[in-house]
Enzyme design. Structure first.
Site, PDB file in Angstrom:
ATOM      1  N   GLU A  40     -20.281  39.606   8.941  1.00  0.00           N
ATOM      2  CA  GLU A  40     -20.693  40.434  10.101  1.00  0.00           C
ATOM      3  C   GLU A  40     -19.963  41.775  10.158  1.00  0.00           C
ATOM      4  OE1 GLU A  40     -18.548  38.079  10.211  1.00  0.00           O
ATOM      5  OE2 GLU A  40     -16.872  38.999  11.260  1.00  0.00           O
ATOM      6  N   CYS A  46     -14.687  32.581   9.128  1.00  0.00           N
ATOM      7  CA  CYS A  46     -13.229  32.761   9.138  1.00  0.00           C
ATOM      8  C   CYS A  46     -12.560  31.684   9.996  1.00  0.00           C
ATOM      9  CB  CYS A  46     -12.862  34.187   9.564  1.00  0.00           C
ATOM     10  SG  CYS A  46     -11.143  34.596   9.165  1.00  0.00           S
ATOM     11  N   HIS A  90     -16.088  37.601   5.956  1.00  0.00           N
ATOM     12  CA  HIS A  90     -16.690  38.142   7.185  1.00  0.00           C
ATOM     13  C   HIS A  90     -17.978  38.910   6.933  1.00  0.00           C
ATOM     14  CE1 HIS A  90     -13.674  37.459  10.350  1.00  0.00           C
ATOM     15  NE2 HIS A  90     -12.784  37.512   9.371  1.00  0.00           N
TER      16      HIS A  90
END
Ligand SMILES: *[C@@H]1O[C@H](CO)[C@@H](O)[C@H](O)[C@H]1NC(C)=O
Ligand SMILES: *[C@@H]1O[C@H](CO)[C@@H](O)[C@H](O)[C@H]1NC(C)=O
Ligand SMILES: *[C@@H]1O[C@H](CO)[C@@H](O)[C@H](O)[C@H]1NC(C)=O
Length: 319
Positions: A247, A135, A245
């Site tokens: 994660e 990001c 994203h």
């Protein structure tokens, strides 16, 4: 460089047995099974009531790397170039996380730039050093490579999208090791979490010779109006960037659109992390002593629980 003598001797003996071409590859092909990845901290979010000190790392990035077989050290902002050079020579890869700082003037940017330049130099000299940007990290890499900010506003603040994979994706270093069914899910299901206002449009990427020469586009997405790059890897460097994203799926729990916890979203998270850790395993930097290594590890810090409705469930804070 500093393998114990016995090990060097064993390697020499092994070389007598193997073909010369294999010997030439030698040490660089051995994997480092104890990789350590540095995660760059950034200026605290404005209004963060729980903040202690001046910078933070969202714990999800730490868990993400740990779950894929790496240890983590925090890299703090506001350090000298010499300190960063020392850290660079001690770690096996760098992760630039998401967040909300100015990607041209922040201390995060200053540190990212120092590491980026060190990594270019190291890789040019045959010292394999990988960088991953997520990001804001993706955006930061684009600014560092282009030497200017080419981002544009998109309507992508909280939405899960399927990746529009390019023909180059199949044979890319990042995606080629993914199970076929997982790549298919990534391409067909809305499982990549997007939480960004700014994007690198395909148009600006294509028009900028530096970016175009440097990065291979692996996937794009669109907000309905503007097509933007969502995954890319550098041609000549082990640098990787995702605008989405990975994660968040396993490690963040804020209840809002774009958050996906499906099996394939979590698998995709693991495969991206495992890929990057396997890249870090090709690097042989190490701390000058076991004590220095131990003192640097994230285990010396405790994350602070921000609440189940917070953007980040837990954060590490630093002075
Ligand atoms: C850290 O960086 C910020 C932002 O550039 C700056 O305002 C601050 O003075 C710096 N602090 C130290 C201790 O260097
Ligand atoms: C291209 O980059 C410029 C900044 O240099 C920005 O103002 C513009 O909105 C971008 N256009 C697109 C289509 O991405
Ligand atoms: C799924 O992705 C498509 C783009 O392929 C997008 O138009 C749509 O809004 C997304 N749906 C949801 C529920 O996020």
């Amino acid at each position: 460089m500093c393998r114990p003598a016995a090990e060097v001797f064993a390697a020499l003996i092994a070389c007598l047995w193997c073909a010369p071409c294999l010997c030439a590859a030698g040490r660089s092909q051995q994997l480092n099974y104890r990789p350590i990845i540095g995660v760059l901290a950034q200026e605290n979010l404005p209004g963060d009531q729980l903040a202690r000190g001046s910078s933070y790392i969202a714990a999800s990035y730490v868990k993400y790397l740990e779950s894929a077989g790496s240890r983590v050290i925090p890299i703090r902002i506001n350090r000298t170039e010499e300190e960063y050079a020392k850290i660079f020579s001690s770690i096996n890869g760098l992760l630039l996380p998401g967040g909300d700082v100015d990607i041209q003037t922040s201390e995060f940017t200053r540190a990212a730039k120092i590491f980026y330049n060190l990594a270019l130099k190291a890789n040019d000299a045959g010292d394999y050093f990988p960088i991953w940007g997520t990001c804001q990290g993706f955006q930061q890499l684009s600014v560092l490579t282009a030497n200017k900010n080419l981002l544009t506003l998109t309507d992508t603040k909280a939405v899960a999208l399927p990746l529009k994979l390019t023909p180059a994706a199949q044979s890319s270093r990042l995606f080629r090791s993914f199970p076929k069914d997982l790549l298919q899910s990534l391409a067909e299901e809305n499982i990549t979490s997007n939480f960004h206002s700014w994007s690198l449009s395909t148009q600006n990427y294509t028009r900028n010779a530096k970016l175009k020469r440097f990065y291979k586009v692996l996937s794009t997405n669109s907000d309905g109006k503007i097509e933007f790059i969502s995954t890319m890897e550098a041609y000549r460097y082990p640098f990787y960037a995702v605008q989405w994203h990975p994660e968040k799926s396993p490690f963040e729990w804020i209840d809002k659109p774009g958050m996906i916890h499906s099996t394939d979203a979590v698998r995709a998270s693991f495969y991206t992390a495992r890929f990057f850790v396997s890249e870090a395993m090709k690097n042989h930097h190490h701390f000058s002593s076991a004590i220095d290594e131990e003192r640097a590890l994230i285990y010396n810090f405790s994350p602070v629980y921000a609440g189940i409705h917070a953007v980040f469930v837990q954060n590490y804070y630093f002075n």
